[in-house]
Design an enzyme around this catalytic site. Sequence first.
Site, short mmCIF file in Angstrom:
data_model
loop_
_atom_site.label_atom_id
_atom_site.label_comp_id
_atom_site.label_asym_id
_atom_site.label_seq_id
_atom_site.Cartn_x
_atom_site.Cartn_y
_atom_site.Cartn_z
CG PHE A 121 -1.88 1.19 1.18
CD1 PHE A 121 -3.05 1.11 0.44
CD2 PHE A 121 -1.61 2.37 1.84
CE1 PHE A 121 -3.93 2.19 0.38
CE2 PHE A 121 -2.47 3.45 1.79
CZ PHE A 121 -3.64 3.35 1.04
CG ASP A 206 5.75 3.47 1.69
OD1 ASP A 206 5.77 4.06 2.79
OD2 ASP A 206 4.72 3.35 1.00
CE LYS A 235 0.02 5.54 7.50
NZ LYS A 235 -1.38 5.94 7.71
#
Length: 279
Positions: A121, A206, A235
């Site tokens: 993702f 990532d 995040k």
Amino acid sequence: MSTYGPRPVTFVRGEGTRLWDDGGKEYLDFLCGISVTSLGHAHPAVAEAVCEAARTLLHVSNLFWTVPQQEVAATLDELLGGGGAVFFANSGAEANECAIKLARRWGGRGRHTVVSAYGSFHGRTLATLHATGQPSKHEPFQPLPEGFRHVAWDDLDALDAALDGSVAAVLLEPVQGEGGVNVPAPGYLAGARRLCDERGALLMVDEVQTGLGRTGRWWGFEHDGVRPDVVTTAKALGNGVPIGACWARADVAAAFQPGDHGSTFGGQPLAASAARAVL
């Protein structure tokens, strides 16, 4: 808009690991805003940094420097081994979008493909959605941008077979999050590093969910002892204030020229002040 379905709870307050809803009920928060509030809700250092930024300087254009932005970039560069440059965005998807554009700029025409893994993702923009290795998420939004290829997760033979002359970069998570918390075998990222070196492709990692201490080290890739060419983070970087960053080795970052990429709010003083306090 109905993109999340019915919402079962309305939260009104948080402190540390606890949340309270509008009826006064207390909850122990294991979701952390999807891997965001790693320092807990209403952390005093972050709260004070945000308040001070609001009193001092909320926003200027990225045509100019600000002190928090420079300090956060320098800290991230140090934590990633030095010798790189940072682009600031507002989210993980935007950080990955930057990485994809950078890979294309670096690779040049005809060498623009990004290889990622099934189950991954990487975001919900059209490009990062196609980089995401979940075909069921692709179908409603076809046609998606070309130049993306998916291979089996934790399978170096599959990755090897996919790396032809059109590939500019490989984009991998150290641990797949949404895919099911899938931990690769030891040496997977090291093997990907070796293959990228052999084929002259970039290794882009990532770290949007895995970075900033979530795996017990600053970065998930450190468990395999590798050094990526590009790293994305977001995040937990702002502990709830939206900020993302794309770090790249200096010679890779130099592929971007003025006007190639930008962000109105990326790395502005409010968000950068929160990130500085977090770090």
